[in-house]
Structures are given as structure tokens and as C-alpha cells.
Enzyme design. Structure first.
Site, PDB file in Angstrom:
ATOM      1  CE  LYS A 206      39.763  40.099  28.568  1.00  0.00           C
ATOM      2  NZ  LYS A 206      39.414  39.568  30.020  1.00  0.00           N
ATOM      3  CE  LYS A 259      42.988  42.196  28.462  1.00  0.00           C
ATOM      4  NZ  LYS A 259      42.321  41.642  29.760  1.00  0.00           N
TER       5      LYS A 259
HETATM    6  C1  PBG Z   1      40.830  38.021  32.745  1.00  0.00           C
HETATM    7  C2  PBG Z   1      41.740  38.980  32.279  1.00  0.00           C
HETATM    8  C3  PBG Z   1      42.818  38.579  31.311  1.00  0.00           C
HETATM    9  C4  PBG Z   1      43.497  39.728  31.275  1.00  0.00           C
HETATM   10  C5  PBG Z   1      42.982  40.828  32.092  1.00  0.00           C
HETATM   11  N1  PBG Z   1      41.883  40.199  32.905  1.00  0.00           N
HETATM   12  C6  PBG Z   1      43.196  37.304  30.671  1.00  0.00           C
HETATM   13  C7  PBG Z   1      42.065  36.639  29.993  1.00  0.00           C
HETATM   14  O1  PBG Z   1      40.906  37.373  29.598  1.00  0.00           O
HETATM   15  O2  PBG Z   1      42.118  35.411  29.557  1.00  0.00           O
HETATM   16  C8  PBG Z   1      44.755  39.700  30.300  1.00  0.00           C
HETATM   17  C9  PBG Z   1      45.659  40.981  30.734  1.00  0.00           C
HETATM   18  C10 PBG Z   1      46.948  40.745  30.112  1.00  0.00           C
HETATM   19  O3  PBG Z   1      47.128  39.831  29.242  1.00  0.00           O
HETATM   20  O4  PBG Z   1      47.679  41.645  30.266  1.00  0.00           O
HETATM   21  N2  PBG Z   1      39.342  38.289  33.084  1.00  0.00           N
END
Ligand code: PBG
Length: 334
Positions: A206, A259
Site C-alpha cells: 500500500k 493499492k
Molecule cells: C485506511 C484506508 C484507506 C483506504 C482504504 N483503507 C485510506 C488511507 O490509507 O488513508 C483508501 C481507499 C480509497 O482511497 O479508496 N486504512
């Protein structure tokens, strides 16, 4: 006469790739990648209350919905052949604290929604997000102390959160926090509590991306200070993606995720080549917003851009895709 002349001008080519594009019938036969509703996972934002929904401005067509509406939407998704939903709770400010305590509440918003979904649409898989940010007064995925996001202290909280979600009936838990060692700790905690059959879809890779903005608006979960760069990955790195994915598989991840998706197709391909578990990709909120915004301006055909980007993510190697387009795409395919 004219015909003959054209014929005379013909090149002598043994290979003419255009022959395989000559009609829709041949194109269908030659097609290498398929996109089906069964490849899609629908993310949903659940809020407190009854029979209400609130538009998310930066995500046209997406809503925060109360439990009853979530169940109705999930039923629709299931009917369209979408196998799973991923749930994110909108937690009231008053319930947020440093330790994300509300995340452990068996009668809290997320847990009661999971129960309702498993009662009402039992054939649909429910995936829950394991991270502190929706519940945290600091807006970080882990525990903050003196401006630092602590690792090991956070992992304990995340493991307890995963167990609470499993107790509510989650089929898979999805740690999205990027703390070190959390997959192993979650696996051990689930097993110790009798949830050996509950799977882990790990957000293994991520990135600290600029594309999560609309999601943070939806949950009001933006970091209150600092950014997420000490735990989410540097967009410049690909070798590190392999390291993270392999570590999570070793710790017990059943599925690993990359992601965001579209800006990281090379990473999806690399991870696909290096692990033997299914690979998921998340077409995140900012990716959705960009397509919707350009389509609203009439600058691109939104439906075609949706289908093309999702297909490209499959082509890169993703076995499944979390996407806010899941319903629209499944309808288009169906
Ligand atoms: C937080 C989380 C995020 C997303 C999924 N889980 C945001 C972040 O890490 O700040 C983002 C998903 C999206 O932008 O569609 N744990």
C-alpha cells in the site's frame, strides 16, 4: 480494373495482425483477458441511522448508507454476480479516541452491519477493514505517541480488532494499516479464538498515495497531523513491494493486495509473478473520482474509461479488483 490495381499494390506480408481484429467475432476469440462480475469487490461506507444515505461529493454516485441500505445494496451486488463487499464504517467524532476503542465494540456500527449482512445475504462474502483510522482521533492507522505512529503497540490493537470482526461474522479481514508483523499477529489471534477459517486479505503493498483523498472525505478520517509516509510505501519503490508481499504470505496472508491500481500496474505484474496466492488490486477513491470528473465534463466516455481501466488492472495480473465501479461495471457486463 480499380480492384486489380489495389491488388497489385498489396504488400506481401505473411503476418497481418489486423486479421485477428477483423470482426467482433474474431476479436472475441482472440481476446486474452476477461473481466467478469466475479472479479469484483464492492467497497461500501456504512453510517449510523435508518433508511438514509448521504452523497460523497468527491465520489459521484457513491454514498454513505445506513445499515438497511447497505443490506439492500449488497443484495443487489450479489444478484449481479459480485462475490464480496468490503466494509468501511463512518464513526462519529465523539466515539473516536487515541486507541480506536470503538472498533472492539460488539454492538458497534461495523460489527452490527456485518451481522446483518451475513443474516440477510449469506451467500455474499463480507470483508472488513482492519486499521485504526476510522476510529482514531488522530486519523492514523496506528497508535500515535509524541507524533510517532507506534508499531508493536498498534499490532496488538489491530489483532483484537480483527477478532471482533471475525466474531461478528466477517469472512475475511483486510489489514490496511501497513504495520510490520500485523498479518502474523492477526493470524495467531484469529486461530487462538477459534477463527481458523477466517481469511486474511492483506493490503501488503500500500503506497503513500495522493489518491486516497475522497475516501478520507467519506470517512472524515484524514490524519490530524503529519502524513502516512512512515508506514505506507514510497511510490518510487518496486523491489520493496515484493519484499512486503512475500513477508505477508509467509505470515499467513491468503490474498495479497496492491493499492492503488492504475499507477502501479507494473507492481501488480511483479507481485503476481512472485507469489502463489491470489493477488487483489484496489482501484481507489481518487482513481474513481478522476474518471467521474472527466466524464462529467464530457472530456472522456466514463463507461468506456471504467471498463478499460478495470481490464488493464486484470491484464496486469490482478485476480480480483476492489472498485467503486463494481455495480456499474457488473451491470454493464450483465
Ligand atoms: C485506511 C484506508 C484507506 C483506504 C482504504 N483503507 C485510506 C488511507 O490509507 O488513508 C483508501 C481507499 C480509497 O482511497 O479508496 N486504512
Amino acid at each position: 480494373m480499380a480492384r486489380r490495381k489495389t491488388h497489385e499494390k498489396r504488400l506481401s506480408l505473411r503476418s497481418r495482425p489486423r486479421r485477428n481484429r477483423g470482426s467482433e467475432a474474431i476479436r472475441a476469440l482472440a481476446r486474452e483477458t476477461e473481466l467478469q462480475p466475479s472479479d469484483l469487490i464492492l467497497p461500501l461506507f456504512v453510517m449510523d441511522g435508518k433508511n438514509r444515505q448521504a452523497a460523497i461529493t468527491s465520489m459521484p454516485g457513491q454514498f454513505r448508507m445506513t445499515r438497511d441500505r447497505i443490506v439492500a445494496t449488497a443484495r443487489r451486488a450479489h444478484g449481479l454476480g459480485i462475490p464480496a463487499v468490503a466494509l468501511f464504517p463512518v464513526i462519529k467524532g465523539a466515539l473516536k479516541d487515541r486507541f480506536a476503542r470503538e472498533s472492539l465494540n460488539d454492538s458497534g456500527l461495523l460489527q452490527t452491519t456485518v451481522r446483518a449482512l451475513k443474516d440477510e445475504v449469506p451467500g455474499l462474502a463480507v470483508i472488513t477493514d482492519v486499521a485504526m483510522d476510522p476510529y482514531s482521533s488522530d486519523g492514523h492507522d496506528g497508535l500515535v505517541e509524541n507524533g510517532r505512529v507506534l508499531n508493536d503497540e498498534s499490532v496488538g490493537i489491530l489483532a483484537a480488532m480483527a477478532v471482533a470482526q471475525a466474531r461478528a461474522g466477517a469472512d475475511f479481514v483486510a489489514p490496511s494499516d501497513m504495520m510490520d508483523g500485523r498479518v502474523g499477529a492477526i493470524r495467531a489471534a484469529l486461530d487462538a479464538e477459534g477463527f481458523a477459517e477466517v481469511g486474511i486479505l492483506s493490503y501488503a503493498v500500500k503506497y503513500a498515495s495522493s489518491l486516497y483523498g475522497p475516501f478520507r472525505e467519506a470517512l472524515d478520517s484524514a490524519p490530524r497531523s503529519g502524513d502516512k509516509k512512515t508506514y505506507q510505501m514510497d511510490p518510487a519503490n518496486k523491489r520493496e513491494a515484493v519484499r512486503e508481499a512475500l513477508l505477508d504470505v509467509r505470515e499467513g496472508a491468503d490474498i495479497v493486495m496492491v493499492k492503488p491500481a492504475l499507477a502501479y500496474l507494473d507492481v501488480i505484474a511483479e507481485v503476481r509473478a512472485r507469489v502463489n496466492v491470489p493477488v487483489a488490486a484496489y482501484q481507489v477513491s481518487g482513481e474513481y473520482a478522476m474518471i467521474k470528473a472527466a466524464a462529467e465534463k464530457g472530456w472522456i466516455d466514463g463507461r468506456k474509461a471504467m471498463a478499460e481501466t478495470l481490464l488493464s488492472i486484470r491484464r496486469a495480473g490482478a485476480d480480483m479488483i476492489l472498485t467503486y465501479f463494481a455495480l456499474e461495471m457488473a451491470e454493464t457486463l450483465g
